[in-house]
Design a protein around this motif. Sequence first.
Motif, short mmCIF file in Angstrom:
data_model
loop_
_atom_site.label_atom_id
_atom_site.label_comp_id
_atom_site.label_asym_id
_atom_site.label_seq_id
_atom_site.Cartn_x
_atom_site.Cartn_y
_atom_site.Cartn_z
N ASN A 193 106.47 -14.78 105.28
CA ASN A 193 107.00 -14.00 106.40
C ASN A 193 108.42 -13.52 106.11
N GLY A 194 109.23 -14.39 105.50
CA GLY A 194 110.59 -14.01 105.16
C GLY A 194 110.62 -12.84 104.19
N ALA A 195 109.75 -12.89 103.18
CA ALA A 195 109.68 -11.80 102.20
C ALA A 195 109.23 -10.51 102.86
N LEU A 196 108.28 -10.59 103.80
CA LEU A 196 107.76 -9.41 104.47
C LEU A 196 108.83 -8.76 105.34
N ILE A 197 109.60 -9.57 106.04
CA ILE A 197 110.68 -9.04 106.88
C ILE A 197 111.72 -8.30 106.04
N MET A 198 112.12 -8.92 104.94
CA MET A 198 113.13 -8.28 104.09
C MET A 198 112.56 -7.07 103.35
N LEU A 199 111.25 -7.08 103.08
CA LEU A 199 110.61 -5.89 102.50
C LEU A 199 110.68 -4.74 103.49
N GLY A 200 110.37 -5.02 104.76
CA GLY A 200 110.46 -3.99 105.79
C GLY A 200 111.87 -3.44 105.92
N PHE A 201 112.84 -4.34 105.90
CA PHE A 201 114.24 -3.91 105.97
C PHE A 201 114.60 -3.01 104.79
N GLY A 202 114.22 -3.43 103.59
CA GLY A 202 114.53 -2.65 102.40
C GLY A 202 113.89 -1.28 102.43
N LEU A 203 112.63 -1.21 102.87
CA LEU A 203 111.95 0.09 102.96
C LEU A 203 112.62 0.99 103.98
N GLY A 204 113.18 0.39 105.03
CA GLY A 204 113.88 1.17 106.04
C GLY A 204 115.13 1.85 105.50
N THR A 205 115.74 1.26 104.48
CA THR A 205 116.94 1.86 103.89
C THR A 205 116.62 2.95 102.87
N LEU A 206 115.36 3.05 102.45
CA LEU A 206 115.01 3.97 101.36
C LEU A 206 115.28 5.45 101.67
N PRO A 207 114.91 5.96 102.87
CA PRO A 207 115.14 7.40 103.10
C PRO A 207 116.59 7.82 102.84
N ALA A 208 117.53 6.99 103.27
CA ALA A 208 118.94 7.33 103.03
C ALA A 208 119.32 7.17 101.57
N MET A 209 118.83 6.10 100.95
CA MET A 209 119.24 5.78 99.59
C MET A 209 118.58 6.68 98.54
N LEU A 210 117.52 7.38 98.90
CA LEU A 210 116.86 8.27 97.95
C LEU A 210 117.40 9.69 98.03
N THR A 211 118.40 9.91 98.88
CA THR A 211 119.03 11.23 98.97
C THR A 211 120.33 11.21 98.18
N ILE A 212 120.61 12.30 97.52
CA ILE A 212 121.83 12.40 96.73
C ILE A 212 122.45 13.77 96.93
N GLY A 213 123.65 13.96 96.44
CA GLY A 213 124.31 15.26 96.49
C GLY A 213 124.66 15.69 97.89
N SER A 214 124.50 16.99 98.16
CA SER A 214 124.90 17.56 99.45
C SER A 214 124.09 17.00 100.60
N LEU A 215 122.78 16.74 100.37
CA LEU A 215 121.94 16.17 101.41
C LEU A 215 122.43 14.79 101.79
N SER A 216 122.85 14.02 100.79
CA SER A 216 123.37 12.69 101.05
C SER A 216 124.63 12.75 101.91
N GLN A 217 125.50 13.71 101.61
CA GLN A 217 126.74 13.85 102.39
C GLN A 217 126.44 14.22 103.83
N GLN A 218 125.48 15.12 104.05
CA GLN A 218 125.11 15.49 105.41
C GLN A 218 124.48 14.32 106.14
N LEU A 219 123.62 13.57 105.44
CA LEU A 219 122.98 12.42 106.06
C LEU A 219 124.02 11.35 106.38
N LYS A 220 124.97 11.15 105.47
CA LYS A 220 126.02 10.17 105.72
C LYS A 220 126.83 10.55 106.97
N PHE A 221 127.12 11.85 107.12
CA PHE A 221 127.86 12.31 108.29
C PHE A 221 127.08 12.03 109.57
N THR A 222 125.76 12.31 109.53
CA THR A 222 124.92 12.09 110.72
C THR A 222 124.83 10.61 111.06
#
Length: 226
Positions: free
Chosen positions: A167-196
């Motif tokens: 259960n602990g691994a599953l919870i942290m897997l869910g958390f990690g996957l939740g961070t992926l959309p932001a972490m997979l963006t780079i460049g200008s898109l990343s800057q706009q996402l960071k601002f938002t």
Amino acid sequence: MINDFIAALLIGLLGAGHCLGMCSGIASAITFSSHTSKNKISAFSSLFLYNIGRVSSYSLAGAIFAGSSSALIVFFGGKEALIYLRVFAAILMLCLALYISRLWFGLVHLEKVGQFFWRFIKPIAQYFLPLKHPALALPLGFLWGWLPCGLVYSTLSWAASSGNAENGALIMLGFGLGTLPAMLTIGSLSQQLKFTLNHHYFRYTSALLLSVFALHTFYIAVQQLS
């Protein structure tokens, strides 16, 4: 457990602005390349593998902490000790809400505790920089996932109260996957996402949702004690 997985996924999404602030530098270093198609593919592969390694380290930490706490709880206090651990997790989640809203930075002290261990891991992680091959981004991400972070620690405390390593691994897997959309963006898109993500409306809304979740967790734990 599916509800806990979804909740952890949302925590990762809501706290993604903090992730960008903590890890955007290393992500940019990984994806730095020329504009040829071949290098663009290589850069994205490196970024993807880095994040797979990072999420894997979160899942491993969740399994270790949840498995260890489960064993200690059985040894010291049984079910009641697990409930107290959930109360503690709810309190840390409230601290996280204040941290994200930038109303109180108490979790910084928790990050400072993690710095003690990070000073041993960081030199090993830096050995992989600059990347000589995209595949090396995987172990780099796995090591960089142990970077001291109040957001990770708060979610990890909740994972530790989940009852067992799976259960602990599953919870942290869910958390990690939740961070992926932001972490997979780079460049200008990343800057706009960071601002938002760092806009005060988004931060306050995220903090409010996390507070509601923390209070709900706290209420359930108190109900179990009575």
